[in-house]
Design an enzyme around this catalytic site. Sequence first.
Site, short mmCIF file in Angstrom:
data_model
loop_
_atom_site.label_atom_id
_atom_site.label_comp_id
_atom_site.label_asym_id
_atom_site.label_seq_id
_atom_site.Cartn_x
_atom_site.Cartn_y
_atom_site.Cartn_z
N GLY A 226 31.14 48.82 54.99
CA GLY A 226 29.90 48.69 55.76
C GLY A 226 30.11 48.36 57.10
O GLY A 226 30.92 48.51 57.67
N THR A 230 28.58 42.52 58.63
CA THR A 230 28.64 42.21 57.16
C THR A 230 29.92 41.88 56.76
O THR A 230 30.26 41.06 56.13
CB THR A 230 28.13 43.36 56.31
N GLU A 248 36.55 47.98 55.81
CA GLU A 248 36.28 49.35 56.47
C GLU A 248 34.94 49.55 57.07
O GLU A 248 33.96 49.43 56.39
CB GLU A 248 36.32 50.51 55.43
N GLU A 384 27.02 50.55 67.81
CA GLU A 384 26.85 51.56 66.77
C GLU A 384 25.01 52.05 66.35
O GLU A 384 24.59 51.09 66.09
CB GLU A 384 27.59 51.41 65.43
#
Length: 480
Positions: A226, A230, A248, A384
């Site tokens: 995620g 987080t 990841e 992002e």
Amino acid sequence: MEKIQNYIGGKLIPPISGAYFDNYEPAKGKVYSQIPDSEYSDIDLAVKASQKAFPIWSIMEKQKRSDILLKLADLILKNADQLALEESRDNGKPLKLAKQVDIPRAESNIRFFASAILHFASESHSMENTAINYTLRQPIGIVGAISPWNLPLYLFTWKIAPALAAGNCVIAKPSEITPYTAYSLSKLCKEAGLPDGVLNIVHGHGSKVGEAISKHPEIKVISFTGGTQTGARIASIAAPMFKKLSLELGGKNPNIIFDDCDFDEMLKVTMRSSFANQGQICLCGSRILIQKGIYEAFKKAFVERTKQLRIGDPMNEKTNIGAVVSEIHMNKILSYVELAKEEGGKILSGGNRVILEGENKNGWFLEPTIIEGLDNSCRTNQEEIFGPVVTLQSFETEAEALSLANGTEYGLSSTLWTSDLKRAHRMAQNLHSGIVWINCWLVRDLRTPFGGTKNSGVGREGGFEALQFFTEAKNVCIYL
Ligand code: NDP
């Protein structure tokens, strides 16, 4: 309206609170099912079910575990069309993509690890005439698996398959935004004969169920895919309890194009690496770096092709670009387009919401967007966006390309287009990313290590790396 159920101890059950919340269909912008609003107590129930199942599952012969997982893979294959429909409806992605990529990959994830566990061997270290060491790799216990919404069943199975194959019990939480195919999988698990409590699927908000997985002391391992923030939150809770963590996380991947590349092949693949799944793939090349000699030619051809992409109903076979996953996410992406303009970027194509007709009139559709004229250090090129938005930057030398490519906090993947073999190897050595694709993109061999460096994550998934992660190594030393 259909109510999704939790899958705990082999049973499909409502959340303990009895509360549900809405699940939306992105292409229509409307609610179509209800998601359990689970809490810590549901996770605790799942822990108890796992504790009951673990002594049997963890010592079951590998071949038997493998057979059950292979049966599950067969059932995914048998139900592939239905699962693809569900995935497309829940996520907004083109049905064609779900049929060609998401569901086949979910099946092969399970099939791959069902087989890999049979070939997984541990090490032995001989000390000549003194002693011999051998390593036992044993199942750890209860694994927490938390997955995102962009490739729902694909990433969900990528986590649970190695964890289960290695003999652990799993408590898995799919994203609240795309829970449906995980719900369908729970029914297939029953049919495949997976013993009760071996896999538990608990639905709900990340802030409640995800946090409960991080906090529960009996969950010893967490595998998370995620966002970077987080991931940091999960690590801050889990690390003091010394939980084993695989994270990841996000990416801001460079797609580096040299003058000497195969232009047509590069252009074809760059269309996909920019806009596949509406740009919502952690591996998408959202920063396109082009060598000066072909910058203008690339720009012209890329913009032309992008304008030809069909935005539409995901169920239509001709659609290239479906809906983005939620209204909140759509607005986030649009806010980045506004930011790009404020930062001095020029929109070469797209930049707007698309309102379709008929059933899709309230859907969350966006034009694929190309931006140029921005410095690498601006927020648009550093953060992002995770949507159908790419930026173009030009470079002259290899050193400049490398500096731009490595100039973010992320380090997930890089793509490189060149015909110069030596340069390809040099660049691959020096790029700060966990994955480098040369003259291709998203070519995946499930045996290879998968993951990122810097803020893109900690640990590697895939192949024996995953089986090592989901087992505890114990060295046994025998004195000769
Ligand atoms: P999020 O980080 O928002 O959510 C991922 C999962 O974590 C969801 O199941 C979410 O639940 C859950 N979650 C949210 N808050 C918490 C919390 N406090 N504790 C525990 N779990 C929580 O990511 P997105 O779903 O938005 O996914 C997109 C991100 O995933 C992008 O950054 C993308 O790059 C990254 N990604 C990385 C990949 C990789 O392999 N490196 C692959 C694919 C995506 P809920 O949705 O219910 O809130």
